[in-house]
Scaffold this motif. Structure first.
Motif, PDB file in Angstrom:
ATOM      1  N   GLU A 173      24.319 -10.181   0.392  1.00  0.00           N
ATOM      2  CA  GLU A 173      23.893  -9.451   1.584  1.00  0.00           C
ATOM      3  C   GLU A 173      22.365  -9.349   1.614  1.00  0.00           C
ATOM      4  OE1 GLU A 173      25.814  -8.392   4.279  1.00  0.00           O
ATOM      5  OE2 GLU A 173      27.090  -9.822   3.220  1.00  0.00           O
ATOM      6  N   SER A 174      21.754 -10.504   1.817  1.00  0.00           N
ATOM      7  CA  SER A 174      20.302 -10.587   1.956  1.00  0.00           C
ATOM      8  C   SER A 174      19.999 -11.682   2.977  1.00  0.00           C
ATOM      9  CB  SER A 174      19.627 -10.913   0.615  1.00  0.00           C
ATOM     10  OG  SER A 174      19.998 -12.203   0.151  1.00  0.00           O
ATOM     11  N   HIS A 178      22.409 -20.596   3.593  1.00  0.00           N
ATOM     12  CA  HIS A 178      23.719 -21.198   3.832  1.00  0.00           C
ATOM     13  C   HIS A 178      23.912 -21.526   5.307  1.00  0.00           C
ATOM     14  CE1 HIS A 178      28.026 -21.917   3.609  1.00  0.00           C
ATOM     15  NE2 HIS A 178      28.218 -21.002   4.539  1.00  0.00           N
ATOM     16  N   GLU A 179      23.617 -20.569   6.184  1.00  0.00           N
ATOM     17  CA  GLU A 179      23.891 -20.760   7.612  1.00  0.00           C
ATOM     18  C   GLU A 179      23.016 -21.848   8.237  1.00  0.00           C
ATOM     19  OE1 GLU A 179      23.581 -17.051   9.639  1.00  0.00           O
ATOM     20  OE2 GLU A 179      25.011 -16.033   8.296  1.00  0.00           O
ATOM     21  N   LEU A 180      21.761 -21.949   7.803  1.00  0.00           N
ATOM     22  CA  LEU A 180      20.835 -22.903   8.393  1.00  0.00           C
ATOM     23  C   LEU A 180      20.722 -24.203   7.604  1.00  0.00           C
ATOM     24  CD1 LEU A 180      17.911 -20.498   9.447  1.00  0.00           C
ATOM     25  CD2 LEU A 180      19.916 -21.198  10.771  1.00  0.00           C
ATOM     26  N   GLY A 181      21.345 -24.251   6.437  1.00  0.00           N
ATOM     27  CA  GLY A 181      21.248 -25.447   5.612  1.00  0.00           C
ATOM     28  C   GLY A 181      19.847 -25.687   5.090  1.00  0.00           C
TER      29      GLY A 181
END
Length: 276
Positions: free
Chosen positions: A89-90, A97-100
């Motif tokens: 949670e940072s 992860h989300e933006l690769g």
């Protein structure tokens, strides 16, 4: 290699099980096997198991993204970097992860309980140029805070003092008769009943600077869990976010000379849980 790891890793770690599960890796990502010979000056990595974390509510708004920069508008209670009890949670872990973007990293500090703009470099090669701007106070930062009105306070006012945040202490402290290392311009922007919206322009970036400076003026920020007194608030209590917003960032880009300006999509008062 397995025998060497058994002597180097803490006793509470089951080395055999971790080797069997490919939990030890070399720098290139190749798993370490028990049969591999010991090689001096070789780095071996493993990641500790993480405790369960409560999901922090609120969206990370992407304000801007290009090849060098990602500027986000983060919610209160979300840590900027993985630290202590806040890892998954940072902002950094979520967005890598989300933006690769595995090298994504923040270029300045923003307290976990503070909402608003955070600027990150997409790759390590861009960090130095942008971090130098922050170190040299060449980034124009504007915050807004909700705090009580004080009839005897003559505004605008510039607060100057020497702040120290000692390791292990919850609060920063003012050191009297010491050279100034913290400076903030405080202006009253609007009124809302017995509260005011204050425009804060920091000329320096000390830990907890804005929170300490407003508290010293007798107008502590609404729902501050540390100032003027430390409050015992559970980590999963997201009901009362600190009413401090990192609202604007402006600077001259060191790589292409362009004037950059970014603004938060949030407004005071901030509400919780969830995004403002």
């Amino acid at each position: 290699m397995g025998d060497w790891l058994r002597h180097r890793v803490p006793e509470r770690v089951d080395v055999a099980q971790m080797l069997a599960n490919d939990r030890f890796v070399y720098g290139d990502g190749l798993a370490v096997a028990d049969t591999h010979p010991y090689a001096p000056h070789t780095f071996v990595w493993f990641h500790r198991d993480l405790a369960d974390e409560v999901e922090v509510p609120g969206d990370i708004h992407i304000v801007h993204r290009d090849d060098r920069l990602v500027v986000v508008d983060k919610p209160a209670f979300l840590s900027s970097i993985p630290r202590g009890r806040h890892v998954r949670e940072s902002v950094v872990v979520r967005l890598r992860h989300e933006l690769g973007l595995p090298e994504l990293s923040p270029l300045h500090r923003l307290d976990r309980v503070t909402s608003g703009l955070l600027m990150l470099a997409t790759e390590r090669r861009w960090r130095g140029g942008y971090q130098t701007l922050f170190q040299d106070n060449e980034v124009r930062k504007t915050y807004r805070a909700l705090a009580p009105l004080h009839p005897d306070l003559d505004l605008p006012v510039t607060v100057r003092n020497h702040l120290v945040k000692r390791r292990g202490a919850w609060q920063a402290e003012v050191v009297p008769d010491a050279p100034v290392n913290a400076e903030t311009l405080v202006e009253l922007e609007s009124r809302a009943g017995d509260l005011g919206v204050y425009r804060l322009t920091p000329r320096t970036g000390r830990t907890h600077q804005l929170r300490v400076h407003l508290d010293a003026l007798g107008i502590p920020i609404v729902d501050d869990p540390l100032y003027p007194t430390v409050q015992d608030i559970a980590l999963d209590d997201f009901g009362r976010p600190l009413q401090l917003l990192a609202d604007e960032l402006a600077f001259t880009d060191p790589f292409d000379g362009m004037e950059r300006r970014f603004a938060s999509v949030r407004e005071l008062p901030l509400t919780g849980p969830g995004p403002a």
